[in-house]
Design an enzyme around this catalytic site. Sequence first.
Site, PDB file in Angstrom:
ATOM      1  N   HIS A 172       2.024   4.895  -2.589  1.00 52.06           N
ATOM      2  CA  HIS A 172       0.729   4.213  -2.637  1.00 52.06           C
ATOM      3  C   HIS A 172      -0.368   5.002  -1.915  1.00 52.06           C
ATOM      4  O   HIS A 172      -1.517   4.570  -1.863  1.00 52.06           O
ATOM      5  CB  HIS A 172       0.882   2.815  -2.017  1.00 52.06           C
ATOM      6  CG  HIS A 172      -0.202   1.866  -2.341  1.00 52.06           C
ATOM      7  ND1 HIS A 172      -0.963   1.244  -1.381  1.00 52.06           N
ATOM      8  CD2 HIS A 172      -0.692   1.417  -3.533  1.00 52.06           C
ATOM      9  CE1 HIS A 172      -1.844   0.450  -1.943  1.00 52.06           C
ATOM     10  NE2 HIS A 172      -1.708   0.537  -3.249  1.00 52.06           N
ATOM     11  N   LYS A 174      -3.369   7.509  -0.815  1.00 51.88           N
ATOM     12  CA  LYS A 174      -4.548   8.112  -1.429  1.00 51.88           C
ATOM     13  C   LYS A 174      -5.109   9.138  -0.451  1.00 51.88           C
ATOM     14  O   LYS A 174      -5.627   8.785   0.613  1.00 51.88           O
ATOM     15  CB  LYS A 174      -5.633   7.075  -1.744  1.00 51.88           C
ATOM     16  CG  LYS A 174      -5.278   6.110  -2.865  1.00 51.88           C
ATOM     17  CD  LYS A 174      -4.715   4.835  -2.328  1.00 51.88           C
ATOM     18  CE  LYS A 174      -4.506   3.825  -3.446  1.00 51.88           C
ATOM     19  NZ  LYS A 174      -3.861   2.592  -2.960  1.00 51.88           N
ATOM     20  N   ASP A 179      -9.893  22.789   0.601  1.00 48.02           N
ATOM     21  CA  ASP A 179      -9.935  24.018   1.395  1.00 48.02           C
ATOM     22  C   ASP A 179      -9.287  23.868   2.767  1.00 48.02           C
ATOM     23  O   ASP A 179      -9.546  24.662   3.677  1.00 48.02           O
ATOM     24  CB  ASP A 179     -11.385  24.506   1.568  1.00 48.02           C
ATOM     25  CG  ASP A 179     -11.844  25.337   0.368  1.00 48.02           C
ATOM     26  OD1 ASP A 179     -11.005  25.630  -0.503  1.00 48.02           O
ATOM     27  OD2 ASP A 179     -13.044  25.684   0.306  1.00 48.02           O
ATOM     28  N   HIS A 417     -10.812  -4.570  -2.251  1.00 46.01           N
ATOM     29  CA  HIS A 417      -9.713  -3.611  -2.294  1.00 46.01           C
ATOM     30  C   HIS A 417      -9.655  -2.765  -1.022  1.00 46.01           C
ATOM     31  O   HIS A 417      -8.753  -1.961  -0.859  1.00 46.01           O
ATOM     32  CB  HIS A 417      -9.839  -2.697  -3.523  1.00 46.01           C
ATOM     33  CG  HIS A 417      -8.580  -1.980  -3.874  1.00 46.01           C
ATOM     34  ND1 HIS A 417      -8.348  -0.652  -3.546  1.00 46.01           N
ATOM     35  CD2 HIS A 417      -7.454  -2.407  -4.493  1.00 46.01           C
ATOM     36  CE1 HIS A 417      -7.150  -0.296  -3.981  1.00 46.01           C
ATOM     37  NE2 HIS A 417      -6.577  -1.330  -4.545  1.00 46.01           N
ATOM     38  N   LYS A 419      -8.823  -1.700   2.676  1.00 46.58           N
ATOM     39  CA  LYS A 419      -7.727  -2.000   3.602  1.00 46.58           C
ATOM     40  C   LYS A 419      -8.153  -1.510   4.984  1.00 46.58           C
ATOM     41  O   LYS A 419      -8.146  -0.306   5.251  1.00 46.58           O
ATOM     42  CB  LYS A 419      -6.425  -1.301   3.167  1.00 46.58           C
ATOM     43  CG  LYS A 419      -5.955  -1.685   1.745  1.00 46.58           C
ATOM     44  CD  LYS A 419      -6.404  -0.684   0.737  1.00 46.58           C
ATOM     45  CE  LYS A 419      -5.705  -0.728  -0.589  1.00 46.58           C
ATOM     46  NZ  LYS A 419      -5.219  -1.919  -1.154  1.00 46.58           N
ATOM     47  N   ASP A 424     -11.164  -5.252  18.625  1.00 40.48           N
ATOM     48  CA  ASP A 424     -12.250  -5.345  19.615  1.00 40.48           C
ATOM     49  C   ASP A 424     -13.474  -4.531  19.210  1.00 40.48           C
ATOM     50  O   ASP A 424     -14.272  -4.120  20.059  1.00 40.48           O
ATOM     51  CB  ASP A 424     -11.766  -4.897  20.997  1.00 40.48           C
ATOM     52  CG  ASP A 424     -10.775  -5.880  21.607  1.00 40.48           C
ATOM     53  OD1 ASP A 424     -10.786  -7.056  21.200  1.00 40.48           O
ATOM     54  OD2 ASP A 424      -9.988  -5.470  22.475  1.00 40.48           O
TER      55      ASP A 424
END
Length: 522
Positions: A172, A174, A179, A417, A419, A424
């Site tokens: 999952h 991403k 470079d 979507h 996450k 604090d």
Amino acid sequence: MRLITRLFLLALLLATMVGCASLPDDVQRTPSHTLVAPATAPLSQVAADARIPDDKSGFWPMPASNFALDARLTLIRQARSSLDLQTYLIGNDTIGRLILRELRDAAARGVRVRVLVDDLYTQGLDPLLLGLAAHDNVEVRLFNPFASGRDWSLGRFWGFATDFRRLNHRMHNKLFIADGAMAIVGGRNLADEYFFRSRDANFLDMELLIAGALVPKLGVFFDSYWNSEQVFPLHSIVRSLQPRLALQDDFEDRTSGPTDPATLPPAGKDSYGAPAFSTALHTHQHHFVIAEAGAHADAPDKGRAVADAGQKPDTVTVRFMGFMGEAKEETLLFSPYFIPGREGLKRMKAVRDRGVKVRVVTNAMGTSDEPLVNLGYERYRREMLGMGVQLYEISSSRLTRDATLKSVLGSSRGRLHAKMAFIDRRLVLVGSMNLDPRSTYTNTEIGIGIRSPELAKMILDVYRADDFNGVYQVQLKPDGSGVQWVGRDKDGEEVLLDEPDIGPWQRFKLWLLYKFVPEDLL
């Protein structure tokens, strides 16, 4: 009896066609590692231009999809040595084909391109991937691939039925590195709905553009996947009888088209008053929040590692939930798919017992693209409310009541979507992980932790964390008999006694399906 006979024959046919297929044993995985461009390369100069100290990293949040796309395209176009792309999903659509074509063009300039894709959503994508891989300087690999039946749903279904334990384990993550000098990490997949190009529904997401000390560590994560046993070179799984030039021509036909306005730099400035990254790179006037940060990625063989570790595996999601223990005043969680489980409830109760405010933002059942998950979340909802956790559910219908959001969403539905977690308002956690059993124990994830009150404020201000729009707050009914949904805006207060944006018949069908799906598979 005729129906049973037909189903038996269909199962026999499927078994004959794909049942004997297995992954190849003699796979040649030539090891390779991150290539870092010379210090004179444009992307290598960004950290110096931004005056990022050697032991720290620079971050820039990208909630707006057009600025996130501009950053990606700029990294691809300005790369001089290497591009490493790791993703859960590439769409066979405008955005997916655009990214693949740009990668092809970079390879034509001599840039080494490595593309690592999870194989769950590649049905129909093989011709594009084969065409890309037919070019010099490009290699494509698949994570945990289907051995056969790749081009039709029944074939993949049969693969799950006969090899469920392996195929249920998905990548999952991403991650995009250019470079060896800059990276993008966050929640976006590479498809239209993640860049506000879908007419039906689009995702509200978050990513970080990164430069500085953290990037080499991200490169190590990528290499660990690229060279792992769970990853297979495309040509070891997908065979083609077409000659190389024919594959290249087919790729050209599939990805060519009129100039897309999305490829142009966004007009104006982003939510924070900064220009698009393409403009900043040209003027050498970069905007970054400089901070100390750390990162963690799950092991490619996470399923096996979790089994060996028992009930307390060292995964990204477990680490992120563990940071709740640091909170002294507030924990704010954004998770589009949220099932806390007994361990999550235990952690929330521990911080609530210390007087720490806990707020959770997730999708309403009628808004989510995975509404079955909400039935798992529903099991814990009243208990969370009872311990004083504040729950907010994003509603597509309420999002359109906000003029700014409506102008962006148009006639499409909006869904969360992103996450993220904020401890604090000093510690920012961003990555690919959801707070649910699948992210905790099954799928691999990547996450970043940044200690920066400035970055926390920037992101939370965009999401209006102190005055949420487009949400219902879920509360216990006054008599304690159940829950209610309360929406507030300038027009007053709205109270619903039933789930918003979903009818009883759809909810009943979900309930029936939920009876057959264990919570850890949601």
